[in-house]
Design an enzyme around this catalytic site. Structure first.
Site, PDB file in Angstrom:
ATOM      1  N   ARG A 214      12.241  29.360 -26.391  1.00 44.40           N
ATOM      2  CA  ARG A 214      12.959  28.162 -26.844  1.00 44.40           C
ATOM      3  C   ARG A 214      14.334  28.109 -26.180  1.00 44.40           C
ATOM      4  NH1 ARG A 214      11.173  27.669 -33.057  1.00 44.40           N
ATOM      5  NH2 ARG A 214       8.985  28.222 -32.669  1.00 44.40           N
ATOM      6  N   GLU A 216      17.244  27.623 -26.856  1.00 41.00           N
ATOM      7  CA  GLU A 216      18.252  27.574 -27.929  1.00 41.00           C
ATOM      8  C   GLU A 216      19.616  27.460 -27.255  1.00 41.00           C
ATOM      9  OE1 GLU A 216      17.597  27.585 -31.095  1.00 41.00           O
ATOM     10  OE2 GLU A 216      15.582  28.437 -31.298  1.00 41.00           O
ATOM     11  N   ARG A 222      20.686  35.903 -34.705  1.00 41.39           N
ATOM     12  CA  ARG A 222      19.264  35.902 -35.045  1.00 41.39           C
ATOM     13  C   ARG A 222      18.403  34.993 -34.181  1.00 41.39           C
ATOM     14  NH1 ARG A 222      18.970  33.181 -41.019  1.00 41.39           N
ATOM     15  NH2 ARG A 222      18.223  31.216 -40.264  1.00 41.39           N
ATOM     16  N   HIS A 223      18.961  34.524 -33.053  1.00 39.10           N
ATOM     17  CA  HIS A 223      18.186  33.654 -32.165  1.00 39.10           C
ATOM     18  C   HIS A 223      18.093  34.216 -30.757  1.00 39.10           C
ATOM     19  CE1 HIS A 223      18.950  30.575 -35.270  1.00 39.10           C
ATOM     20  NE2 HIS A 223      17.787  30.118 -34.857  1.00 39.10           N
ATOM     21  N   GLU A 358      15.640  34.014 -42.903  1.00 36.30           N
ATOM     22  CA  GLU A 358      14.288  33.463 -42.725  1.00 36.30           C
ATOM     23  C   GLU A 358      13.529  34.298 -41.697  1.00 36.30           C
ATOM     24  OE1 GLU A 358      14.031  29.415 -40.967  1.00 36.30           O
ATOM     25  OE2 GLU A 358      12.398  30.377 -39.871  1.00 36.30           O
ATOM     26  N   SER A 361       8.164  30.801 -41.022  1.00 35.66           N
ATOM     27  CA  SER A 361       7.929  29.416 -41.465  1.00 35.66           C
ATOM     28  C   SER A 361       6.432  29.209 -41.466  1.00 35.66           C
ATOM     29  CB  SER A 361       8.497  28.418 -40.463  1.00 35.66           C
ATOM     30  OG  SER A 361       9.825  28.193 -40.713  1.00 35.66           O
ATOM     31  N   ARG A 409      13.118  39.432 -35.636  1.00 36.31           N
ATOM     32  CA  ARG A 409      13.869  39.296 -36.905  1.00 36.31           C
ATOM     33  C   ARG A 409      13.344  40.239 -37.973  1.00 36.31           C
ATOM     34  NH1 ARG A 409      14.995  33.007 -38.306  1.00 36.31           N
ATOM     35  NH2 ARG A 409      15.880  32.511 -36.291  1.00 36.31           N
TER      36      ARG A 409
END
Ligand code: AMO
Length: 435
Positions: A214, A216, A222-223, A358, A361, A409
């Site tokens: 991704r 980002e 956390r990414h 998180e 998902s 994560r």
């Protein structure tokens, strides 16, 4: 030449009898010459052992010339050391330098001299020689194994799906374009479509452990731009709670396995993992907002929880429910992806949170072709550009649901690491593409 086939690991020395002949090989982490006696601290994947050289050792005079971190093989006899611990050591008979290290090491492997994370990552091959850092990846490897073990027991088929794709499922803003001959192509953001397609094909339950990409924009704790997801999908569910039930059992299995089989690594990292009790609390978003507002936040009912709120919520739930593991459910459909099923504006999507972050998902998917098309348009997306996604749904799709779990994560939170970069061998973020 020292026969490497006879090699044992450093930790096995402690189980050998006094006087046993042994062969070891590894890195010379430290060399101390005290004049009449010299010591080498030998490190391999399993730990350290002390090698002792007496003055009559034929290579005694040359030991001082071996640079730290050189790779050596040795042959010697086991003896009980003189230290209080009574740990066994090896008295040297023979030593070969297999590869001499440059004496100017760019970082201090032991971690005694603090080094910035950036510099450590620039020299990751050396940084990972620190047993503490190695321990993180032994645990991560065990997490992978525990997941596969659980999936196999549950009759889930493992799949490998393409990482070069023609359209994204998780929003155009984070797609990485790829030069692919004369065609438009991107790096895969998730296995979303493919896992759903496998259920439409009749596989019933599928999973993949694979990379997602991704673009980002932000640099957070956390990414990543490349991360590893465990994707799971199952057919013929009544509703999303069937997926929650599967996920919570998987999570308990992972925690239990890591606790049982990684005791040494957890001790080294100073971490204890409390295995959460089943079932995990299911907190609706409305309830989460209520809990936060009771503590003084002033969040509107349709607020989209961010990193800070999640962290605070983690603390509140720990206090109230005595657990680190919980689900947040019943998100407004405006906050969930087009592929999630909705009941009058309330989505069947959920997040799984652990220690205030998180990790997952997921949700029940919209499997009815006309409704799916409406949902895509309802998000302001151009339906035609989603033909690649919607077409399979025209030909008989079972009700289904699933989730995506980020392993980077998960490892970070299980081991209480501050930064996701500690949990990934070679992290990728907007600033980093090497090593
Ligand atoms: P989502 O985008 O929420 O959902 O991702 C699922 C989980 O993957 C991890 N994750 C990340 N980890 C590191 N860096 C990132 N940039 C990153 N983005 C996501 C997180 C997150 O909870 N297709 C859906 C899943 C599904 O519904 O099955 C999806 O990808 O741990």
């Amino acid at each position: 030449m020292i026969d490497l086939h006879k090699r044992i690991f450093t930790n096995q020395v402690q189980h050998r009898a006094e006087g046993d002949d042994v062969v070891l090989a590894g890195w010379a982490a430290d060399i101390r010459n005290l004049g009449k006696i010299a010591f080498i601290k030998l490190r391999d994947r399993e730990g350290f052992v002390q090698l002792t050289a007496l003055q009559d050792f034929k290579q005694f005079a040359t030991l001082k010339d071996i640079p730290k971190e050189s790779v050596v093989s040795v042959h010697g006899k086991v003896q009980t050391g003189k230290q209080k611990s009574g740990a066994k050591e090896v008295v040297l008979h023979d030593l070969e330098v297999l590869s001499a290290s440059d004496p100017n090491l760019p970082i201090d492997i032991s971690g005694t001299i603090p080094t910035s994370l950036d510099k450590r990552l620039d020299n990751r091959f050396l940084d990972l020689r620190n047993p503490r850092n190695l321990a993180i990846f032994k645990v991560r490897s065990m997490v992978n194994w525990a997941v596969r073990q659980f999936m196999m027991k549950e009759g889930v088929i493992e799949m490998q799906t393409p990482k070069i794709i023609s359209q994204g499922a998780e929003g155009g803003a984070t797609l990485f374009p790829v030069v692919y001959y004369d065609k438009k192509a991107y790096l895969s953001q998730s296995q979303q479509l493919y896992k759903q397609m496998m259920l439409i094909a009749g596989f019933e339950k599928v999973f993949e452990i694979g990379p997602s990409f991704r673009a980002e924009k932000s640099h957070t704790m956390r990414h990543f731009t490349e991360f590893t997801q465990i994707d799971f999908e199952m057919s013929f569910i009544n509703d999303e709670d069937d997926v929650l039930g599967f996920l919570e059992r998987l999570f308990v299995h992972v925690c239990t396995t890591v606790n049982e089989l990684c005791q040494e690594q957890l001790r080294m990292l100073g971490v204890t993992i409390d295995v959460p009790t089943l079932p995990f609390p299911r907190i609706t978003v409305a309830k989460a907002i209520e809990l936060l507002n009771e503590e003084g936040a002033k969040l509107p009912p349709d607020f989209d929880l961010g990193i800070e709120e999640e962290k605070k919520l983690g603390e509140l739930i720990r206090k109230k429910f005595k657990t680190d593991a919980y689900f947040i459910t019943k998100y407004p459909s405006s906050q969930r992806a087009f592929y999630i099923m909705n009941d009058n504006g309330v989505s069947r999507g959920f997040d799984f949170e652990y220690r205030g972050t998180e990790l997952v998902s997921g949700g029940q998917r919209e499997h009815r072709y006309p409704v799916l098309c409406k949902q895509i348009e309802g998000k302001g997306l151009v339906l035609k550009t989603f033909d690649f996604y919607t077409m399979p749904f025209k030909y008989g799709a079972p009700p289904h649901g699933g989730f995506g779990l980020g392993i980077d994560r998960l490892t970070m939170k299980l081991l209480n690491l501050e930064n996701i970069r500690e949990a990934c061998l070679f992290p990728r973020d907007p600033e980093r593409v090497v090593p």
